[in-house]
Design a protein around this motif. Structure first.
Motif, PDB file in Angstrom:
ATOM      1  N   ARG A   8     -11.256 -80.968 -28.552  1.00  0.00           N
ATOM      2  CA  ARG A   8     -10.332 -79.944 -29.061  1.00  0.00           C
ATOM      3  C   ARG A   8      -9.183 -80.588 -29.830  1.00  0.00           C
ATOM      4  O   ARG A   8      -8.748 -80.069 -30.859  1.00  0.00           O
ATOM      5  CB  ARG A   8      -9.805 -79.094 -27.915  1.00  0.00           C
ATOM      6  CG  ARG A   8     -10.882 -78.165 -27.345  1.00  0.00           C
ATOM      7  CD  ARG A   8     -10.397 -77.370 -26.183  1.00  0.00           C
ATOM      8  NE  ARG A   8      -9.341 -76.466 -26.636  1.00  0.00           N
ATOM      9  CZ  ARG A   8      -8.630 -75.704 -25.820  1.00  0.00           C
ATOM     10  NH1 ARG A   8      -8.826 -75.738 -24.518  1.00  0.00           N
ATOM     11  NH2 ARG A   8      -7.708 -74.898 -26.297  1.00  0.00           N
ATOM     12  N   LEU A   9      -8.695 -81.720 -29.335  1.00  0.00           N
ATOM     13  CA  LEU A   9      -7.627 -82.431 -30.026  1.00  0.00           C
ATOM     14  C   LEU A   9      -8.100 -82.874 -31.411  1.00  0.00           C
ATOM     15  O   LEU A   9      -7.403 -82.676 -32.406  1.00  0.00           O
ATOM     16  CB  LEU A   9      -7.170 -83.634 -29.198  1.00  0.00           C
ATOM     17  CG  LEU A   9      -6.083 -84.498 -29.813  1.00  0.00           C
ATOM     18  CD1 LEU A   9      -4.779 -83.719 -29.935  1.00  0.00           C
ATOM     19  CD2 LEU A   9      -5.869 -85.744 -28.980  1.00  0.00           C
ATOM     20  N   TYR A  10      -9.292 -83.453 -31.484  1.00  0.00           N
ATOM     21  CA  TYR A  10      -9.823 -83.878 -32.782  1.00  0.00           C
ATOM     22  C   TYR A  10     -10.085 -82.682 -33.699  1.00  0.00           C
ATOM     23  O   TYR A  10      -9.872 -82.766 -34.908  1.00  0.00           O
ATOM     24  CB  TYR A  10     -11.090 -84.722 -32.613  1.00  0.00           C
ATOM     25  CG  TYR A  10     -10.800 -86.143 -32.181  1.00  0.00           C
ATOM     26  CD1 TYR A  10     -10.068 -86.997 -32.994  1.00  0.00           C
ATOM     27  CD2 TYR A  10     -11.254 -86.621 -30.963  1.00  0.00           C
ATOM     28  CE1 TYR A  10      -9.792 -88.300 -32.611  1.00  0.00           C
ATOM     29  CE2 TYR A  10     -10.984 -87.924 -30.563  1.00  0.00           C
ATOM     30  CZ  TYR A  10     -10.253 -88.758 -31.393  1.00  0.00           C
ATOM     31  OH  TYR A  10      -9.977 -90.043 -31.005  1.00  0.00           O
ATOM     32  N   LEU A  11     -10.519 -81.564 -33.130  1.00  0.00           N
ATOM     33  CA  LEU A  11     -10.734 -80.366 -33.933  1.00  0.00           C
ATOM     34  C   LEU A  11      -9.417 -79.885 -34.531  1.00  0.00           C
ATOM     35  O   LEU A  11      -9.350 -79.538 -35.717  1.00  0.00           O
ATOM     36  CB  LEU A  11     -11.383 -79.267 -33.083  1.00  0.00           C
ATOM     37  CG  LEU A  11     -11.782 -77.981 -33.789  1.00  0.00           C
ATOM     38  CD1 LEU A  11     -12.806 -78.243 -34.891  1.00  0.00           C
ATOM     39  CD2 LEU A  11     -12.343 -76.982 -32.787  1.00  0.00           C
ATOM     40  N   GLU A  12      -8.359 -79.878 -33.732  1.00  0.00           N
ATOM     41  CA  GLU A  12      -7.038 -79.483 -34.232  1.00  0.00           C
ATOM     42  C   GLU A  12      -6.563 -80.403 -35.349  1.00  0.00           C
ATOM     43  O   GLU A  12      -5.869 -79.967 -36.266  1.00  0.00           O
ATOM     44  CB  GLU A  12      -6.015 -79.494 -33.099  1.00  0.00           C
ATOM     45  CG  GLU A  12      -6.186 -78.366 -32.110  1.00  0.00           C
ATOM     46  CD  GLU A  12      -5.267 -78.509 -30.907  1.00  0.00           C
ATOM     47  OE1 GLU A  12      -4.304 -79.315 -30.958  1.00  0.00           O
ATOM     48  OE2 GLU A  12      -5.515 -77.810 -29.906  1.00  0.00           O
ATOM     49  N   GLN A  18     -15.416 -86.749 -35.090  1.00  0.00           N
ATOM     50  CA  GLN A  18     -15.009 -87.125 -33.729  1.00  0.00           C
ATOM     51  C   GLN A  18     -15.053 -85.916 -32.795  1.00  0.00           C
ATOM     52  O   GLN A  18     -15.447 -86.037 -31.635  1.00  0.00           O
ATOM     53  CB  GLN A  18     -13.603 -87.746 -33.728  1.00  0.00           C
ATOM     54  CG  GLN A  18     -13.565 -89.158 -34.267  1.00  0.00           C
ATOM     55  CD  GLN A  18     -14.355 -90.113 -33.390  1.00  0.00           C
ATOM     56  OE1 GLN A  18     -14.230 -90.119 -32.170  1.00  0.00           O
ATOM     57  NE2 GLN A  18     -15.182 -90.920 -34.017  1.00  0.00           N
ATOM     58  N   ALA A  19     -14.656 -84.759 -33.312  1.00  0.00           N
ATOM     59  CA  ALA A  19     -14.707 -83.543 -32.497  1.00  0.00           C
ATOM     60  C   ALA A  19     -16.137 -83.257 -32.059  1.00  0.00           C
ATOM     61  O   ALA A  19     -16.394 -83.010 -30.871  1.00  0.00           O
ATOM     62  CB  ALA A  19     -14.136 -82.354 -33.273  1.00  0.00           C
ATOM     63  N   VAL A  20     -17.070 -83.313 -32.997  1.00  0.00           N
ATOM     64  CA  VAL A  20     -18.478 -83.069 -32.663  1.00  0.00           C
ATOM     65  C   VAL A  20     -18.947 -84.074 -31.626  1.00  0.00           C
ATOM     66  O   VAL A  20     -19.613 -83.697 -30.648  1.00  0.00           O
ATOM     67  CB  VAL A  20     -19.362 -83.115 -33.930  1.00  0.00           C
ATOM     68  CG1 VAL A  20     -20.842 -83.222 -33.569  1.00  0.00           C
ATOM     69  CG2 VAL A  20     -19.110 -81.891 -34.800  1.00  0.00           C
ATOM     70  N   TYR A  21     -18.601 -85.341 -31.807  1.00  0.00           N
ATOM     71  CA  TYR A  21     -19.015 -86.378 -30.860  1.00  0.00           C
ATOM     72  C   TYR A  21     -18.567 -86.021 -29.439  1.00  0.00           C
ATOM     73  O   TYR A  21     -19.360 -86.060 -28.495  1.00  0.00           O
ATOM     74  CB  TYR A  21     -18.441 -87.735 -31.285  1.00  0.00           C
ATOM     75  CG  TYR A  21     -18.652 -88.815 -30.255  1.00  0.00           C
ATOM     76  CD1 TYR A  21     -19.870 -89.470 -30.159  1.00  0.00           C
ATOM     77  CD2 TYR A  21     -17.633 -89.158 -29.374  1.00  0.00           C
ATOM     78  CE1 TYR A  21     -20.071 -90.458 -29.200  1.00  0.00           C
ATOM     79  CE2 TYR A  21     -17.826 -90.143 -28.413  1.00  0.00           C
ATOM     80  CZ  TYR A  21     -19.044 -90.786 -28.331  1.00  0.00           C
ATOM     81  OH  TYR A  21     -19.242 -91.749 -27.372  1.00  0.00           O
ATOM     82  N   TYR A  44     -19.073 -77.575 -35.978  1.00  0.00           N
ATOM     83  CA  TYR A  44     -20.188 -77.563 -36.930  1.00  0.00           C
ATOM     84  C   TYR A  44     -19.929 -76.568 -38.065  1.00  0.00           C
ATOM     85  O   TYR A  44     -20.223 -76.860 -39.224  1.00  0.00           O
ATOM     86  CB  TYR A  44     -21.499 -77.191 -36.224  1.00  0.00           C
ATOM     87  CG  TYR A  44     -22.175 -78.339 -35.510  1.00  0.00           C
ATOM     88  CD1 TYR A  44     -22.322 -79.588 -36.108  1.00  0.00           C
ATOM     89  CD2 TYR A  44     -22.696 -78.162 -34.234  1.00  0.00           C
ATOM     90  CE1 TYR A  44     -22.953 -80.625 -35.454  1.00  0.00           C
ATOM     91  CE2 TYR A  44     -23.337 -79.193 -33.566  1.00  0.00           C
ATOM     92  CZ  TYR A  44     -23.461 -80.429 -34.182  1.00  0.00           C
ATOM     93  OH  TYR A  44     -24.099 -81.453 -33.541  1.00  0.00           O
ATOM     94  N   SER A  45     -19.383 -75.422 -37.748  1.00  0.00           N
ATOM     95  CA  SER A  45     -19.077 -74.435 -38.771  1.00  0.00           C
ATOM     96  C   SER A  45     -18.070 -74.988 -39.773  1.00  0.00           C
ATOM     97  O   SER A  45     -18.233 -74.833 -40.988  1.00  0.00           O
ATOM     98  CB  SER A  45     -18.541 -73.160 -38.118  1.00  0.00           C
ATOM     99  OG  SER A  45     -18.274 -72.181 -39.089  1.00  0.00           O
ATOM    100  N   GLU A  46     -17.034 -75.649 -39.256  1.00  0.00           N
ATOM    101  CA  GLU A  46     -16.024 -76.258 -40.138  1.00  0.00           C
ATOM    102  C   GLU A  46     -16.645 -77.315 -41.042  1.00  0.00           C
ATOM    103  O   GLU A  46     -16.195 -77.519 -42.169  1.00  0.00           O
ATOM    104  CB  GLU A  46     -14.905 -76.883 -39.304  1.00  0.00           C
ATOM    105  CG  GLU A  46     -14.058 -75.886 -38.547  1.00  0.00           C
ATOM    106  CD  GLU A  46     -13.077 -75.148 -39.439  1.00  0.00           C
ATOM    107  OE1 GLU A  46     -12.554 -75.759 -40.385  1.00  0.00           O
ATOM    108  OE2 GLU A  46     -12.864 -73.954 -39.178  1.00  0.00           O
ATOM    109  N   LYS A  47     -17.685 -77.981 -40.549  1.00  0.00           N
ATOM    110  CA  LYS A  47     -18.374 -79.005 -41.347  1.00  0.00           C
ATOM    111  C   LYS A  47     -19.366 -78.393 -42.337  1.00  0.00           C
ATOM    112  O   LYS A  47     -19.943 -79.104 -43.138  1.00  0.00           O
ATOM    113  CB  LYS A  47     -19.133 -79.969 -40.422  1.00  0.00           C
ATOM    114  CG  LYS A  47     -18.253 -80.889 -39.622  1.00  0.00           C
ATOM    115  CD  LYS A  47     -19.071 -81.813 -38.737  1.00  0.00           C
ATOM    116  CE  LYS A  47     -19.941 -82.681 -39.594  1.00  0.00           C
ATOM    117  NZ  LYS A  47     -20.159 -84.021 -39.165  1.00  0.00           N
TER     118      LYS A  47
END
Length: 149
Positions: A8-12, A18-21, A44-47
């Protein structure tokens, strides 16, 4: 839970790889947490990896059928993939279960407004959207659409 929080931190931070990982690590550690699949799908959607995102949202809903945000975001994917019927069905469920979900009213109205056969069904959803989010950036266009009808 640590992997989920780190993801969640990496997503933010918009560090999507890294978030996916970390979300994958979270799912590997506990595949019964709807939130882990939801955030994985969101990353994944953001990617732009819509098929993987769709799978993640579907898995989220298998684990928790009342996960409204997963239904909403899955509807957006269906819309992007030109499956308006599936998007409409999900959005109708979202506004039924959470009538104050402004964004769902907006997208539902937008989909209805695309077709002359269903354009009249757009009005109540656009009106509800304006009640819930009168200062949204889309509000002026919605008001203009309503005035033209």
């Amino acid at each position: 839970v640590q992997a989920l929080n780190r993801g969640r931190l990496y997503l933010e931070q918009n560090n999507l790889d890294q978030a996916v990982y970390y979300f994958i690590r979270s799912v590997e550690n506990d595949d019964t947490m709807p939130a882990a699949f939801y955030y994985l799908a969101t990353a994944y959607s953001e990617k732009g990896e819509l098929d993987l995102a769709k799978d993640g949202y579907l898995r989220t809903l298998q684990l928790d059928a009342k996960f409204v945000n997963a239904r909403y975001h899955l509807a957006l994917i269906y819309q992007q993939q030109k499956d308006d019927a599936s998007a409409l069905r999900l959005l109708q469920e979202v506004v039924r279960d959470k009538p104050d979900y402004a964004a769902a009213h907006y997208v539902l109205a937008y989909l209805y407004a695309k077709s002359p056969a269903t354009a009249a069904q757009a009005r109540p959803h656009y009106e509800r959207f304006l009640q819930l989010a009168p200062n949204d950036p889309a509000a002026p266009a919605v008001r203009k659409w309503l005035q033209g009808r």
